[in-house]
Design a protein around this motif. Structure first.
Motif, PDB file in Angstrom:
ATOM      1  N   GLY A 112       0.471  -1.265   0.183  1.00  0.00           N
ATOM      2  CA  GLY A 112      -0.191  -0.247   0.124  1.00  0.00           C
ATOM      3  C   GLY A 112       0.930   1.784   0.011  1.00  0.00           C
ATOM      4  N   ALA A 113       0.443   2.253  -0.237  1.00  0.00           N
ATOM      5  CA  ALA A 113       0.879   3.197   0.231  1.00  0.00           C
ATOM      6  C   ALA A 113       2.035   3.841   1.589  1.00  0.00           C
ATOM      7  CB  ALA A 113       0.211   4.735  -0.342  1.00  0.00           C
ATOM      8  N   ALA A 114       2.671   4.237   1.468  1.00  0.00           N
ATOM      9  CA  ALA A 114       3.610   4.135   2.626  1.00  0.00           C
ATOM     10  C   ALA A 114       3.216   6.016   3.196  1.00  0.00           C
ATOM     11  CB  ALA A 114       5.425   4.407   1.812  1.00  0.00           C
ATOM     12  N   LEU A 115       3.415   5.589   4.319  1.00  0.00           N
ATOM     13  CA  LEU A 115       2.990   6.724   5.691  1.00  0.00           C
ATOM     14  C   LEU A 115       5.083   7.409   5.650  1.00  0.00           C
ATOM     15  CD1 LEU A 115       0.804   5.751   8.091  1.00  0.00           C
ATOM     16  CD2 LEU A 115      -0.109   6.891   6.745  1.00  0.00           C
ATOM     17  N   ASN A 116       4.517   8.861   5.457  1.00  0.00           N
ATOM     18  CA  ASN A 116       5.634   9.844   5.705  1.00  0.00           C
ATOM     19  C   ASN A 116       5.998  10.183   7.352  1.00  0.00           C
ATOM     20  OD1 ASN A 116       7.105   9.179   3.180  1.00  0.00           O
ATOM     21  ND2 ASN A 116       5.066  10.728   2.584  1.00  0.00           N
ATOM     22  N   ASN A 117       7.357   9.353   7.741  1.00  0.00           N
ATOM     23  CA  ASN A 117       7.205   9.972   9.113  1.00  0.00           C
ATOM     24  C   ASN A 117       5.817  10.376  10.424  1.00  0.00           C
ATOM     25  OD1 ASN A 117      10.341  10.060   9.345  1.00  0.00           O
ATOM     26  ND2 ASN A 117      10.015  11.921   8.049  1.00  0.00           N
ATOM     27  N   PRO A 118       5.150   9.046   9.710  1.00  0.00           N
ATOM     28  CA  PRO A 118       4.054   9.487  10.999  1.00  0.00           C
ATOM     29  C   PRO A 118       4.086   9.618  12.536  1.00  0.00           C
ATOM     30  CG  PRO A 118       4.300   6.927  10.473  1.00  0.00           C
ATOM     31  CD  PRO A 118       5.670   7.538   9.507  1.00  0.00           C
ATOM     32  N   THR A 119       3.354  10.059  13.307  1.00  0.00           N
ATOM     33  CA  THR A 119       3.834  10.540  14.440  1.00  0.00           C
ATOM     34  C   THR A 119       3.587   8.832  15.275  1.00  0.00           C
ATOM     35  OG1 THR A 119       1.182  11.369  14.279  1.00  0.00           O
ATOM     36  CG2 THR A 119       3.167  13.320  14.694  1.00  0.00           C
ATOM     37  N   GLN A 120       3.329   9.179  16.258  1.00  0.00           N
ATOM     38  CA  GLN A 120       3.081   7.921  17.414  1.00  0.00           C
ATOM     39  C   GLN A 120       1.435   8.119  17.266  1.00  0.00           C
ATOM     40  OE1 GLN A 120       4.816   7.701  20.814  1.00  0.00           O
ATOM     41  NE2 GLN A 120       4.349   5.878  21.466  1.00  0.00           N
ATOM     42  N   ALA A 121       0.730   8.573  17.315  1.00  0.00           N
ATOM     43  CA  ALA A 121      -0.915   8.454  17.381  1.00  0.00           C
ATOM     44  C   ALA A 121      -1.588   8.724  16.162  1.00  0.00           C
ATOM     45  CB  ALA A 121      -1.206  10.392  17.546  1.00  0.00           C
ATOM     46  N   GLU A 122      -0.616   8.539  14.838  1.00  0.00           N
ATOM     47  CA  GLU A 122      -1.352   8.108  13.095  1.00  0.00           C
ATOM     48  C   GLU A 122      -0.258   6.218  13.176  1.00  0.00           C
ATOM     49  OE1 GLU A 122      -0.351  12.469  11.124  1.00  0.00           O
ATOM     50  OE2 GLU A 122       1.124  11.015  11.471  1.00  0.00           O
ATOM     51  N   LEU A 123       0.478   6.241  13.868  1.00  0.00           N
ATOM     52  CA  LEU A 123       0.897   4.751  13.392  1.00  0.00           C
ATOM     53  C   LEU A 123      -0.094   4.126  13.955  1.00  0.00           C
ATOM     54  CD1 LEU A 123       2.999   3.177  12.031  1.00  0.00           C
ATOM     55  CD2 LEU A 123       4.933   3.234  13.887  1.00  0.00           C
ATOM     56  N   GLU A 124      -0.105   4.063  15.530  1.00  0.00           N
ATOM     57  CA  GLU A 124      -1.184   3.101  15.940  1.00  0.00           C
ATOM     58  C   GLU A 124      -2.454   3.265  15.358  1.00  0.00           C
ATOM     59  OE1 GLU A 124      -0.952   4.763  20.169  1.00  0.00           O
ATOM     60  OE2 GLU A 124       0.086   3.843  21.295  1.00  0.00           O
ATOM     61  N   TYR A 125      -2.588   4.439  14.991  1.00  0.00           N
ATOM     62  CA  TYR A 125      -4.424   4.328  14.221  1.00  0.00           C
ATOM     63  C   TYR A 125      -4.262   3.937  12.649  1.00  0.00           C
ATOM     64  CZ  TYR A 125      -8.543   6.305  11.752  1.00  0.00           C
ATOM     65  OH  TYR A 125     -10.205   5.952  10.761  1.00  0.00           O
ATOM     66  N   ALA A 126      -2.563   3.771  12.327  1.00  0.00           N
ATOM     67  CA  ALA A 126      -2.757   2.457  11.121  1.00  0.00           C
ATOM     68  C   ALA A 126      -2.984   1.016  11.216  1.00  0.00           C
ATOM     69  CB  ALA A 126      -2.244   3.135  10.124  1.00  0.00           C
ATOM     70  N   LEU A 127      -2.217   1.119  12.208  1.00  0.00           N
ATOM     71  CA  LEU A 127      -2.252  -0.487  12.895  1.00  0.00           C
ATOM     72  C   LEU A 127      -3.286  -0.933  13.807  1.00  0.00           C
ATOM     73  CD1 LEU A 127       1.559  -0.462  14.163  1.00  0.00           C
ATOM     74  CD2 LEU A 127       0.823  -1.252  12.144  1.00  0.00           C
ATOM     75  N   ALA A 128      -4.214  -0.195  14.269  1.00  0.00           N
ATOM     76  CA  ALA A 128      -5.699  -0.591  14.873  1.00  0.00           C
ATOM     77  C   ALA A 128      -6.029  -1.315  13.709  1.00  0.00           C
ATOM     78  CB  ALA A 128      -6.122   0.386  15.307  1.00  0.00           C
ATOM     79  N   GLY A 129      -5.862  -1.541  12.449  1.00  0.00           N
ATOM     80  CA  GLY A 129      -7.007  -0.923  11.610  1.00  0.00           C
ATOM     81  C   GLY A 129      -6.231  -2.565  10.436  1.00  0.00           C
ATOM     82  N   ARG A 130      -4.779  -2.804  10.680  1.00  0.00           N
ATOM     83  CA  ARG A 130      -4.485  -3.358   9.935  1.00  0.00           C
ATOM     84  C   ARG A 130      -3.169  -3.955  10.282  1.00  0.00           C
ATOM     85  NH1 ARG A 130      -1.593  -0.208   4.658  1.00  0.00           N
ATOM     86  NH2 ARG A 130      -2.165   2.006   5.667  1.00  0.00           N
TER      87      ARG A 130
END
Length: 253
Positions: free
Chosen positions: A61-79
């Motif tokens: 999928g599309a890569a996240l650029n330097n995600p914050t901890q909150a953004e990363l936790e949100y992304a990993l919550a769904g996949r």
């Protein structure tokens, strides 16, 4: 009332069928158990194939650029896996080596190093696979990477089967991918995630994305077909044997 020959023959047939049925009755639970086992193995392989397809879809999928901890936790919550591009620096610690990793039939290790992101988080990075030295007691030589831009897939470690913890004969060798254990070795507070690099950190390394060292979805599907084919074969064999057993008394007449 006298018993006719026909009645005697019918009783003989019934007794013969009863004896044959009694001789086979203990086989029915065994047949059922084998059929259940074969079907369960087929279903398990289908589930593994679907899991691998989902992994590949998520990793591409599309890569996240330097995600914050909150953004990363949100992304990993769904996949389970999230492609990322991260900026950071390598922490000056000695590499750890994940044991019992193979590539194209060759024995080796997966190289682990810690990196500190621009957000301040310390993260375990899987640099890739490297071939093991000829002697097991020798520690592989690895040049420290200089690239600060990290591109790969981030996620939580996948649980793997460990043959024996007694193989931990050296403090630089790990038997399973464990961020807590690696953090204790490096005396660092690591995030619970791991970053698998998509590109090799040095020339003689092979990138190892999650699941890339195991079977492809197509191979799981092939094994599923084999297990279901064995189950069908078992049903046909039992059916033929039962048909012959029921036909035999009629031939006596």
């Amino acid at each position: 009332m006298p018993i006719s020959k026909t009645d005697l023959f019918s009783k003989d047939v019934e007794n013969g069928m009863g004896k044959r049925f009694g001789a086979r009755v203990w086989l029915y639970p065994l047949w059922l158990l084998m059929l259940t086992l074969l079907c369960a193995l087929g279903v398990w392989q289908l589930e593994r194939a679907e899991q691998k397809r989902q992994w590949l879809t998520e990793q591409q999928g599309a890569a996240l650029n330097n995600p914050t901890q909150a953004e990363l936790e949100y992304a990993l919550a769904g996949r389970q896996w999230v492609p990322v591009r991260l900026t950071g620096e390598w922490i000056p610690e000695e590499p750890l080596f994940l044991d019992n990793r193979t590539h194209e039939g060759r024995v080796g290790y997966e190289v682990l190093l810690p990196a500190r992101l621009i957000t301040g988080q310390a993260l375990l990075v899987n640099l890739g696979w490297i071939e093991a030295p000829e002697r097991r007691e020798l520690k592989p030589g690895v040049a420290r990477p200089t690239i600060a831009q990290l591109e790969g897939v981030i996620g939580r470690p996948v649980a793997t089967y460990t043959l024996s913890e007694r193989q931990l004969s050296a403090d630089w060798r790990l038997q399973r991918l464990d961020t807590q254990q690696a953090g204790e070795q490096w005396q660092l507070q690591l995030e619970p995630w791991v970053l698998w690099l998509k590109r090799p950190a040095q020339r003689d390394m092979v990138p190892r994305l999650p699941g890339s060292a195991t079977m492809a979805p197509e191979r799981h599907l092939g094994y599923a077909v084999q297990w279901f084919a064995l189950a069908l074969t078992l049903v046909l064999i039992v059916g033929v044997l039962e048909w012959k057993a029921h036909k035999q008394p009629r031939k006596a007449g």
